[in-house]
Design an enzyme around this catalytic site. Structure first.
Site, PDB file in Angstrom:
ATOM      1  N   PRO A   1       0.819  -1.212   0.000  1.00 20.65           N
ATOM      2  CA  PRO A   1       0.000   0.000   0.000  1.00 20.65           C
ATOM      3  C   PRO A   1       0.859   1.271   0.000  1.00 20.65           C
ATOM      4  CG  PRO A   1      -0.735  -1.551   1.686  1.00 20.65           C
ATOM      5  CD  PRO A   1       0.576  -2.049   1.185  1.00 20.65           C
TER       6      PRO A   1
ATOM      7  N   GLU B   1       2.659  -7.486   8.621  1.00 21.74           N
ATOM      8  CA  GLU B   1       2.701  -6.020   8.501  1.00 21.74           C
ATOM      9  C   GLU B   1       3.722  -5.591   7.449  1.00 21.74           C
ATOM     10  OE1 GLU B   1      -0.305  -6.081  10.711  1.00 21.74           O
ATOM     11  OE2 GLU B   1       0.477  -4.147  10.037  1.00 21.74           O
TER      12      GLU B   1
ATOM     13  N   ARG C   1      -0.482  -9.405 -20.355  1.00 16.11           N
ATOM     14  CA  ARG C   1      -1.328  -9.182 -21.524  1.00 16.11           C
ATOM     15  C   ARG C   1      -0.688  -8.190 -22.488  1.00 16.11           C
ATOM     16  NH1 ARG C   1      -4.609  -4.790 -21.370  1.00 16.11           N
ATOM     17  NH2 ARG C   1      -6.243  -5.801 -22.598  1.00 16.11           N
TER      18      ARG C   1
ATOM     19  N   ASP D   1      -7.410  -0.090 -24.907  1.00 15.39           N
ATOM     20  CA  ASP D   1      -7.761  -0.201 -23.485  1.00 15.39           C
ATOM     21  C   ASP D   1      -7.978   1.179 -22.885  1.00 15.39           C
ATOM     22  OD1 ASP D   1      -7.427  -2.942 -23.292  1.00 15.39           O
ATOM     23  OD2 ASP D   1      -5.350  -2.810 -22.635  1.00 15.39           O
TER      24      ASP D   1
END
Ligand SMILES: Nc1ccc2ncsc2c1
Length: 243
Positions: A88, A115, A157, A172
């Site tokens: 994160p 963590e 991809r 896209d």
């Protein structure tokens, strides 16, 4: 392209045997290897975590285990891999970053749990290879494995030959072909479904008109849900961005 994934939950990466990535592996376009971090843990309990210095909740994954794993994995091929670490606290995953990684010969993904990972692991790795921390967005998962699946699919991809029709990637959302905008709404048969018709312009066959219509719909959609993308395009290209 070779992709190594190191995790304490190898089964979490089973989806990489399926669908697009699975087919690309069997076709020899991708060499994906999943490694159980506990292979490098020592002691009876094969511990991979310990309490954080300075206190605080939860446990951290230890440097000796990760150091031994990355030494072996990153030392087991030609050249030096790029190490990607889902967290994160990383820089956002974007189509542009995925596209840049798709041209790399070798990626290693380190999946943290608990963590996170002792900071010295990445400090040490940076001495031997490029390291990038990558976030999927402003939310927290239980570990890096799901994020690794996302990164592997987003990158794979874009590897030449993996998508049946490379033009698909050009249109896209966020791609160069859509000018960095969100893609336009798309339709297929039947022409009428539950009193809803396919827009007439798409049935007309005039490609210039269709392209303009799609561009306008992309602009509308982007303005509605991602005005930040418009701001970035405006800053980069000026008003010409919306011609
Ligand atoms: N190691 C770890 C833990 C949580 C998390 N959430 C998104 S990426 C990630 C990575």
């Amino acid at each position: 392209m070779r992709i190594d994934v190191v995790t304490i939950f190898p089964a979490y990466l089973a989806p990489l045997d399926e669908a697009l990535v699975g087919r690309a592996r069997r076709a020899g376009l991708l060499d994906v290897r999943v490694h159980d971090l506990r292979r490098w843990a020592t002691g009876v309990h094969k511990a991979v975590d310990d309490a954080p210095y300075g206190g605080g909740p939860g446990m951290l994954m230890t440097a000796p285990v990760w150091g031994a794993a990355l030494d072996e994995v990153a030392g087991s091929g030609e050249g030096v891999p790029r190490l990607l670490v889902p967290t994160p606290a990383g820089a956002p995953l974007t189509q542009r970053r995925a596209a840049s990684w798709a041209s790399e010969p070798w990626l290693v993904l380190a999946c943290g749990r608990y963590e996170g990972i002792d900071a010295r692991v990445l400090d040490d790795a940076r001495r031997r290879m490029p390291v990038e921390e990558v976030s999927l967005g402003d939310y927290v998962l239980a570990g890096g494995e799901v994020a690794a699946l996302v990164v592997v699919e987003a990158v794979s991809r874009l590897v030449p030959g993996v998508l049946g029709n490379p033009a698909s990637a050009e249109l896209d959302s966020f791609a160069e072909g859509t000018g960095g905008l969100l893609e336009a709404p798309a339709y297929t048969r039947p022409e009428r479904w539950r009193d809803l018709d396919v827009p007439e312009v798409l049935r007309g066959g005039n490609h210039a008109v269709v392209d303009r219509w799609r561009r306008d719909r992309s602009l509308e959609r982007t303005a509605a849900v991602r005005p930040d993308l418009l701001d970035a395009l405006l800053a980069r290209h000026g008003a010409a961005a919306f011609d």
